[in-house]
Design a protein around this motif. Structure first.
Motif, mmCIF file in Angstrom:
data_model
loop_
_atom_site.group_PDB
_atom_site.id
_atom_site.type_symbol
_atom_site.label_atom_id
_atom_site.label_comp_id
_atom_site.label_asym_id
_atom_site.label_seq_id
_atom_site.Cartn_x
_atom_site.Cartn_y
_atom_site.Cartn_z
ATOM 1 N N ARG A 1 5.939 2.355 45.050
ATOM 2 C CA ARG A 1 6.804 2.619 46.209
ATOM 3 C C ARG A 1 7.739 1.448 46.506
ATOM 4 O O ARG A 1 8.789 1.635 47.112
ATOM 5 N N LYS A 2 7.354 0.262 46.099
ATOM 6 C CA LYS A 2 8.217 -0.894 46.308
ATOM 7 C C LYS A 2 9.314 -0.960 45.263
ATOM 8 O O LYS A 2 10.471 -1.285 45.567
ATOM 9 N N TYR A 3 8.942 -0.664 43.991
ATOM 10 C CA TYR A 3 9.915 -0.634 42.889
ATOM 11 C C TYR A 3 9.733 0.685 42.132
ATOM 12 O O TYR A 3 9.120 0.698 41.042
ATOM 13 N N PRO A 4 10.228 1.792 42.661
ATOM 14 C CA PRO A 4 9.916 3.100 42.042
ATOM 15 C C PRO A 4 10.454 3.249 40.625
ATOM 16 O O PRO A 4 9.711 3.694 39.731
ATOM 17 N N LEU A 5 11.703 2.893 40.371
ATOM 18 C CA LEU A 5 12.262 3.060 39.028
ATOM 19 C C LEU A 5 11.650 2.091 38.026
ATOM 20 O O LEU A 5 11.260 2.478 36.919
ATOM 21 N N GLY A 6 11.578 0.829 38.398
ATOM 22 C CA GLY A 6 11.045 -0.180 37.483
ATOM 23 C C GLY A 6 9.616 0.109 37.080
ATOM 24 O O GLY A 6 9.266 0.075 35.882
ATOM 25 N N SER A 7 8.763 0.405 38.057
ATOM 26 C CA SER A 7 7.354 0.675 37.738
ATOM 27 C C SER A 7 7.208 1.940 36.900
ATOM 28 O O SER A 7 6.371 1.998 35.981
ATOM 29 N N SER A 8 8.032 2.966 37.177
ATOM 30 C CA SER A 8 7.926 4.224 36.414
ATOM 31 C C SER A 8 8.281 4.020 34.948
ATOM 32 O O SER A 8 7.613 4.569 34.046
ATOM 33 N N TYR A 9 9.300 3.219 34.668
ATOM 34 C CA TYR A 9 9.687 3.016 33.271
ATOM 35 C C TYR A 9 8.751 2.052 32.541
ATOM 36 O O TYR A 9 8.621 2.121 31.316
ATOM 37 N N VAL A 10 8.077 1.178 33.260
ATOM 38 C CA VAL A 10 7.022 0.374 32.623
ATOM 39 C C VAL A 10 5.878 1.277 32.198
ATOM 40 O O VAL A 10 5.305 1.126 31.100
ATOM 41 N N ILE A 11 5.520 2.239 33.071
ATOM 42 C CA ILE A 11 4.483 3.209 32.707
ATOM 43 C C ILE A 11 4.920 4.020 31.491
ATOM 44 O O ILE A 11 4.123 4.287 30.562
ATOM 45 N N LEU A 12 6.202 4.418 31.458
ATOM 46 C CA LEU A 12 6.705 5.177 30.313
ATOM 47 C C LEU A 12 6.645 4.348 29.028
ATOM 48 O O LEU A 12 6.318 4.869 27.945
ATOM 49 N N MET B 1 -2.320 1.876 55.893
ATOM 50 C CA MET B 1 -1.865 2.263 54.557
ATOM 51 C C MET B 1 -0.344 2.389 54.522
ATOM 52 O O MET B 1 0.290 1.997 53.553
ATOM 53 N N ARG B 2 0.259 2.960 55.609
ATOM 54 C CA ARG B 2 1.714 3.092 55.628
ATOM 55 C C ARG B 2 2.388 1.739 55.828
ATOM 56 O O ARG B 2 3.469 1.495 55.305
ATOM 57 N N ALA B 3 1.754 0.881 56.602
ATOM 58 C CA ALA B 3 2.343 -0.435 56.838
ATOM 59 C C ALA B 3 2.274 -1.307 55.593
ATOM 60 O O ALA B 3 3.117 -2.178 55.394
ATOM 61 N N HIS B 4 1.272 -1.097 54.757
ATOM 62 C CA HIS B 4 1.099 -1.901 53.534
ATOM 63 C C HIS B 4 0.908 -0.939 52.360
ATOM 64 O O HIS B 4 -0.216 -0.708 51.891
ATOM 65 N N PRO B 5 1.996 -0.340 51.855
ATOM 66 C CA PRO B 5 1.870 0.657 50.779
ATOM 67 C C PRO B 5 1.286 0.098 49.496
ATOM 68 O O PRO B 5 0.614 0.828 48.760
ATOM 69 N N VAL B 6 1.521 -1.183 49.218
ATOM 70 C CA VAL B 6 0.983 -1.758 47.985
ATOM 71 C C VAL B 6 -0.543 -1.724 48.001
ATOM 72 O O VAL B 6 -1.186 -1.517 46.964
ATOM 73 N N PHE B 7 -1.131 -1.895 49.179
ATOM 74 C CA PHE B 7 -2.590 -1.875 49.276
ATOM 75 C C PHE B 7 -3.134 -0.492 48.931
ATOM 76 O O PHE B 7 -4.071 -0.353 48.138
#
Length: 386
Positions: free
Chosen positions: A50-61, A1-7
């Motif tokens: 975790r790969k794109y924290p800011l971008g993904s958070s603002y898409v959710i917003l 899980m740590r090696a592949h956070p997207v999974f």
């Protein structure tokens, strides 16, 4: 899980999406396409948080803003969707993986959206207060959890950097110790070769004076020159294998010890309080100068380590065996003081020096705990360098 956070994050997104399907059962004033689009905007970015924290958070917003504009009221039957938990996940992600400043900006956006949602979409004041309080608790928990995880990540990162720095310093100290020991060995071998060359010069001068009047003396001198030259060539081959570093210390004029001085070495250790039993088998008095010096230094360093680490009441046994092909050195003690394996693991300068000296002479060295207790050093040095 740590090696592949997207999974791992994809599993969280999948659970949110399954829970969010309940929104299609409500009485929404919009089509199913809008519901599905809002669900995708809320859930899919979680997989990349975790790969794109800011971008993904603002898409959710943005997905939450679209939900606020289209549906999400008491009259719709769906005042909140399960996918809205993605907002709490996004807040936690920014605080833990970005910084507090971005977290504050995101929190202000959430506060404004929650205030508009409570005033506009929730008709009853009591329900608006209760739901606003519940949302505030969830977001507050997300912020606190993000602070905790972010602090732990920062601590672990700093700890890893310190460990890398300590490893670098340890490696540098080991390289410095190796360089100093090689420089010392080079000086000693230089003295041996210089002695041999001096003997050759003196014998050659004598042969030049006696070649006409006393041919037999000249012949003996030439034979001495031949034997000394062969020995000097052997020492030169060993010397060339040493990477000699620049050394500004003064020239050492004292004669270098050899295996014949082992008796004096043992006597000095006894005077220092360490009982030493010396067992010599074979002729060690006529070893090549460099080899004799190596035997003496290895025994000296091994006994020095015994004095330092074996503790009070320890005894040492030194065995030197010469055969036709090699010299075997074994130094054992029955000490119980400072664990010698700590010295071995840390790469003490004494062990480094002994290994370097044995390697220069074409031999091997082993050091470790003795099966019967105490410490054991064993070196095998060939008479003829490879």
């Amino acid at each position: 899980m740590r090696a592949h956070p997207v999974f791992g994050d994809s599993l969280i997104a999948g659970l949110l999406f399954l829970a969010d399907l309940s929104a299609f059962a409500g009485r929404a004033p919009v089509s199913g396409g809008v519901l599905f689009l809002v669900g995708l905007l809320l859930v899919v970015p979680v997989a990349f948080r975790r790969k794109y924290p800011l971008g993904s958070s603002y898409v959710i917003l943005f997905g939450a803003f679209l939900q606020l504009m289209t549906h999400g009221g008491m009259n719709d039957g769906i005042p909140a969707r399960a996918g809205d938990f993605a907002l709490a996940v996004a807040l936690y992600t920014i605080v833990a993986y970005v910084d507090r400043q971005q977290g504050l900006v995101y929190t202000m956006a959430l506060f404004v959206g929650t205030f508009i949602w409570a005033i506009w979409r929730i008709a009853e004041p009591a329900s608006a207060v209760i739901l606003t309080f519940l949302v505030a608790v969830i977001f507050g928990f997300s912020w606190a959890l993000g602070e905790f995880v972010g602090a732990r990540r920062a601590y672990h990162s700093e700890l890893e950097q310190r460990l890398k720095l300590l490893e670098t310093e340890r490696d540098q100290q080991a390289r410095i110790a190796v360089g100093e020991e090689r420089s010392r060995i080079a000086r000693e071998l230089h003295d041996v070769v210089a002695h041999a060359v001096s003997v050759m010069v003196v014998q050659a001068d004598g042969a030049g004076y006696a070649i006409r009047t006393k041919p037999e003396l000249a012949e003996a001198a030439v034979k001495t020159i031949s034997d000394t030259g062969r020995q000097a060539l052997t020492e030169l081959r060993r010397l060339l294998g040493v990477l000699r570093s620049e050394d500004q210390s003064g020239t050492q004029w004292a004669p270098q010890p050899d295996a014949r001085e082992l008796d004096n070495l043992a006597e000095n250790c006894r005077a220092a309080g360490l009982p030493v039993r010396l067992e010599i088998t074979g002729d060690v008095e006529h070893l090549p100068a460099g080899l004799g010096l190596g035997v003496y230094r290895i025994v000296q360093e091994a006994l020095t380590n015994t004095l330092k680490h074996a503790g009070t009441g320890a005894n040492a046994v030194v065995k030197v065996l010469r055969t036709d092909e090699k010299v075997v050195i074994e130094v054992t003690d029955n000490g119980f003081g400072t664990p010698h394996d700590l010295v071995a693991v840390s790469g003490g300068n004494g062990l480094i020096g002994m290994r370097e000296r044995a390697g220069v002479l074409g031999g091997t060295l082993e050091a470790g705990p003795n099966p019967g207790g105490g410490w054991r050093v064993r070196a095998v040095l060939p008479l003829t360098a490879s």
